[in-house]
Design an enzyme around this catalytic site. Structure first.
Site, PDB file in Angstrom:
ATOM      1  N   TRP A  72      49.574  38.795  43.480  1.00  0.00           N
ATOM      2  CA  TRP A  72      48.346  38.110  43.059  1.00  0.00           C
ATOM      3  C   TRP A  72      48.143  38.181  41.572  1.00  0.00           C
ATOM      4  CZ3 TRP A  72      46.916  34.346  45.724  1.00  0.00           C
ATOM      5  CH2 TRP A  72      46.994  34.358  47.119  1.00  0.00           C
ATOM      6  N   ASP A  84      40.035  40.680  39.706  1.00  0.00           N
ATOM      7  CA  ASP A  84      40.112  39.915  40.952  1.00  0.00           C
ATOM      8  C   ASP A  84      39.932  40.938  42.072  1.00  0.00           C
ATOM      9  OD1 ASP A  84      40.790  38.578  43.265  1.00  0.00           O
ATOM     10  OD2 ASP A  84      42.755  37.889  42.572  1.00  0.00           O
ATOM     11  N   LYS A  93      37.880  37.669  52.738  1.00  0.00           N
ATOM     12  CA  LYS A  93      38.449  38.954  53.148  1.00  0.00           C
ATOM     13  C   LYS A  93      37.336  39.894  53.622  1.00  0.00           C
ATOM     14  CE  LYS A  93      42.120  37.095  51.187  1.00  0.00           C
ATOM     15  NZ  LYS A  93      42.646  36.928  49.855  1.00  0.00           N
TER      16      LYS A  93
HETATM   17  C1  LIG Z   1      43.398  36.038  49.077  1.00  0.00           C
HETATM   18  C2  LIG Z   1      43.528  36.362  47.636  1.00  0.00           C
HETATM   19  C3  LIG Z   1      43.568  35.357  46.657  1.00  0.00           C
HETATM   20  C4  LIG Z   1      43.589  33.890  47.004  1.00  0.00           C
HETATM   21  O1  LIG Z   1      42.339  33.407  47.280  1.00  0.00           O
HETATM   22  P1  LIG Z   1      42.114  31.841  47.568  1.00  0.00           P
HETATM   23  O2  LIG Z   1      40.790  31.847  48.213  1.00  0.00           O
HETATM   24  O3  LIG Z   1      43.214  31.357  48.436  1.00  0.00           O
HETATM   25  O4  LIG Z   1      42.081  31.153  46.267  1.00  0.00           O
HETATM   26  C5  LIG Z   1      43.645  35.746  45.337  1.00  0.00           C
HETATM   27  N1  LIG Z   1      43.659  37.042  44.981  1.00  0.00           N
HETATM   28  C6  LIG Z   1      43.631  38.025  45.896  1.00  0.00           C
HETATM   29  C7  LIG Z   1      43.663  39.443  45.455  1.00  0.00           C
HETATM   30  C8  LIG Z   1      43.555  37.718  47.243  1.00  0.00           C
HETATM   31  O5  LIG Z   1      43.532  38.698  48.163  1.00  0.00           O
END
Ligand SMILES: *Cc1c(COP(=O)(O)O)cnc(C)c1O
Length: 360
Positions: free
Chosen positions: A102, A172, A196
């Site tokens: 990521w 993030d 999540k």
């Molecule tokens: C799931 C995830 C993403 C992607 O998110 P989207 O909603 O598909 O844009 C980005 N960063 C992390 C750490 C994630 O777990």
């Protein structure tokens, strides 16, 4: 009705009481004669839902008054571009810490908007550990330092908050937000897709310090301009109304459980059961450095990968789904977010023992 134990990395399992309440309120929300999905985002009903969700989130995370909470769209992948568009203009450059899939995606995307410096990378350990802070080569002129606080695929997580001095820290937090208390004041900006730990996909939460707003590059689309969204209470465009409603129910549920401290204890208890078993088994293996193991996403491999399919089939037959690891790493991954009950982890470990006894 039978509900499975859903170990999906996202969209992920939600608390059952939240789903029940949403079902009860589906046709008629609080006597207004319509579903939340059918409401005007500017009507008093939805405005109250939106305000309550924001206020609960602020309360759970103890968000200081000089931060805006924005409810946006575009997901965390969208934010990979939206963050640099809004923040990198200050000095034209930013530092990124590379810890797995990521953060690598974030780095790649940011390069379109300014000069990106990879200040530290976990590559030498094949991304099984977070690089020590003492090894980071930070640029004091960077507009911000970006981290991914929990690598959902690799299963490495920061259990500390990096000190970046006067340079704002951007995180993030898609896959570990609300899993434990954090000190928001240590961050300049936090972003997270909801699917999540907070609710359905479609909603992206951005928590941003006031002084970082207002520096967007001229190319920034209006809907993705933090200043315009902040000035319009996240209603510059139609927000993802139903996702905000469900997230609000999740926030209320988390608060009723005792808030983030209670979530942390619950998550530590679950992770201890799973890692405890993995560490005592010669049949399964988790590759991540002890100190950096994720409490949310636990990747593991079987000794013999030709048994993977049999393992997954057996799990499915016992009501445990979505345990297949990400295609880039293979093996298994158990995502055990806030809404995964401890019974789910116990059931998984009981099955893993049974499978090991049969095939080990
Ligand atoms: C799931 C995830 C993403 C992607 O998110 P989207 O909603 O598909 O844009 C980005 N960063 C992390 C750490 C994630 O777990």
């Amino acid at each position: 009705m039978t509900r499975v134990f859903n170990f999906s990395p996202g969209p992920a399992t939600l608390p059952e009481p939240v789903l029940r309440q949403a079902a009860d309120e589906m046709l008629d929300w609080h006597g207004c004669g319509m579903s939340v999905m059918e409401m005007s985002h500017r009507g008093k009903e939805f405005v109250s839902i939106h305000a309550e969700a924001e206020s609960l989130l602020r309360e759970l995370l103890a968000v200081p008054a000089n931060y805006k909470v924005l409810f946006m769209q575009g997901g965390a992948i969208g934010e990979n571009a939206i963050v640099p568009m809004n923040l990198i203009g200050k000095t034209g450059k930013a530092d990124y810490i590379s810890t797995g899939d990521w953060s690598k995606k974030s780095i790649k995307e940011a390069r379109s908007y300014g000069k990106v410096n990879v200040a530290a990378s976990g590559e030498a350990s094949n991304f099984t550990a977070i690089p020590k802070r003492s090894e980071w080569k930070l640029d004091p002129e960077a507009s911000y330092v970006h981290i991914c606080s929990n690598e959902t695929i690799g299963g490495v997580e920061y259990h500390w908050t990096p000190d970046t001095g006067n340079v704002p820290l951007v995180a993030d937090m898609s896959s570990n937000i609300l899993s434990r208390p954090i000190d928001v004041s240590r961050y300049g900006l936090i972003y997270a897709g909801a699917q999540k730990n907070m609710g359905p996909s479609g909603l992206t939460v951005v928590i941003v310090r006031d002084d970082l707003i207002g520096h967007a590059l001229p190319i920034t689309p209006s809907a993705f301009n933090y200043q315009l969204q902040a000035e319009n209470d996240s209603m510059f465009n139609t927000p993802p109304t139903y996702a905000i409603y469900i997230a609000g129910l999740v926030f209320k549920y988390v608060k009723a459980q005792g808030g983030l401290k209670a979530m942390e204890e619950h998550n530590q208890a679950k992770a201890a059961i799973l890692y405890g078993y993995l560490d005592n088994s010669a049949f399964y293996r988790n590759p991540v450095a002890m100190d950096d193991r994720s409490l949310m996403n636990v990747p593991f491999k079987l000794k013999d990968e030709s048994l993977d399919d049999a393992f997954l089939k057996g799990a499915q037959a016992r009501g445990m789904i979505q345990l297949k690891g990400h295609r880039s790493v293979g093996g298994m991954r158990a995502s055990i977010y806030n809404a995964m009950p401890i019974e789910g982890v116990k059931a998984l470990v009981a099955y893993m023992k049974e499978f090991e006894a049969q095939h080990g």
